[in-house]
Design a protein around this motif. Sequence first.
Motif, PDB file in Angstrom:
ATOM      1  N   ALA A  69       1.147   4.108  -2.991  1.00 60.80           N
ATOM      2  CA  ALA A  69       0.817   5.498  -2.667  1.00 60.80           C
ATOM      3  C   ALA A  69       2.049   6.389  -2.692  1.00 60.80           C
ATOM      4  CB  ALA A  69       0.156   5.561  -1.287  1.00 60.80           C
ATOM      5  N   ALA A  79       0.831  -1.204   0.000  1.00 63.82           N
ATOM      6  CA  ALA A  79       0.000   0.000   0.000  1.00 63.82           C
ATOM      7  C   ALA A  79       0.868   1.257   0.000  1.00 63.82           C
ATOM      8  CB  ALA A  79      -0.928  -0.005   1.210  1.00 63.82           C
ATOM      9  N   CYS A  80       1.941   1.254   0.787  1.00 64.09           N
ATOM     10  CA  CYS A  80       2.822   2.423   0.846  1.00 64.09           C
ATOM     11  C   CYS A  80       3.527   2.657  -0.490  1.00 64.09           C
ATOM     12  CB  CYS A  80       3.853   2.255   1.962  1.00 64.09           C
ATOM     13  SG  CYS A  80       3.179   2.388   3.635  1.00 64.09           S
ATOM     14  N   TRP A 124       4.543   6.285  -0.881  1.00 59.72           N
ATOM     15  CA  TRP A 124       4.882   6.523   0.513  1.00 59.72           C
ATOM     16  C   TRP A 124       4.192   7.757   1.103  1.00 59.72           C
ATOM     17  CZ3 TRP A 124       7.005   3.020   3.623  1.00 59.72           C
ATOM     18  CH2 TRP A 124       7.603   1.902   3.006  1.00 59.72           C
ATOM     19  N   ARG A 182      -6.014   3.583   1.520  1.00 59.12           N
ATOM     20  CA  ARG A 182      -6.034   2.337   0.753  1.00 59.12           C
ATOM     21  C   ARG A 182      -6.267   1.124   1.648  1.00 59.12           C
ATOM     22  NH1 ARG A 182      -3.411   2.477  -4.438  1.00 59.12           N
ATOM     23  NH2 ARG A 182      -2.792   4.610  -4.990  1.00 59.12           N
ATOM     24  N   ALA A 229      -1.647   5.776   1.746  1.00 60.90           N
ATOM     25  CA  ALA A 229      -1.630   4.357   2.116  1.00 60.90           C
ATOM     26  C   ALA A 229      -2.676   4.029   3.172  1.00 60.90           C
ATOM     27  CB  ALA A 229      -0.238   3.975   2.618  1.00 60.90           C
TER      28      ALA A 229
END
Length: 363
Positions: free
Chosen positions: A317, A313-314, A319, A330, A327
């Motif tokens: 996105a 997720a990070c 980070w 998400r 993130a």
Amino acid sequence: MSTASNSVVQANSYSESSPTSVALYHGDERTARKQERREPSFLDTIVGRRGGLRAILSQVKAVAGTNTTVLITGETGTGKEVIAQAIHELSSRRNRNLVKINCAAIPSGLLESELFGHERGAFTGAINQKIGRFELADRGTFFLDEVGDLPLELQPKLLRVLQEQEFERLGGYRPQRVDVRVVAATNQDLKQMVRDRKFREDLYYRLNVFPIYLPPLRERKADIPELVEHFVHQFADSVEKTIETIPEETMRSLVRHCWPGNIRELQNYIARGVILSNDGLFEPGPLERCEPLESGIANPTLEDTVRKEILVACQRANWKIGGPRGAAARLGLKRTTLFYKMKRLGIAPPADHWQDAGSMDRL
């Protein structure tokens, strides 16, 4: 395997002035004196204790006082031997032997004799009785490193020791009883080896009573600056050099690197860098190009799954943690909740944002 070549390392005396060992005392002098008299724990000597490693050290504290068998998994160089030693040092067996053996380092034909000993005349050249490692570890702890390399024919004998605390020496018929706490470690996928019939299923479950997974260094980027400082001072002292400055860009490069060899690679790189450095400035050579390795460790736990989902997720996105496309959104989490999970799992932003890890420490 040297403790200095693991990603969980023991601090030397120079680190008494480092952030990991500085205590800020508040209150009157009696409180300060009382805290100074506290007997230091083995865990206090460990360098690199941020993020996910804190949870691991909590597991170590919880299991150390029991006789439960522990299976430590992780890539080579992630600190499995140091964790095994910590379990021993925090246990009631700490005044007894901690006996170690690396199953991958001994030829299979000699391993049985090393583990269980042999009687005189058991084979050609056995002119005397030999005491095996299990007997040497009686009433202590036995660290069985690289247990995945234990030959199939010896696995039933190890299973018997774990279940019944007894065995026979090679060439002998009289059972030998021992009181041994076993801590095993491996960098192999034991579950897959069980499926491939290269490792006994019953032995796997008997070893895996209390699993501890050590993440690779690339997933513990928040620990890298502290580890770098530790090794720079350590090697500078060994060659009688004074290094006062580690440039910011150098530190960023070290945090950015994927370190497929984990702390052993980091340690060797810094040793070379200290030799090349002059005038109090740490100036190492260029880093080799590398691609991060996918973890092939068996025993994925719920924590491992959560760690992977957060990392994905990070990365998607870029980070960015907060915001509608961050993130946290998400994952369906609050921003502060995600920061807490990242801190607990040892997930840090990439090198360009490595200082952001400090904001998670303030949560």
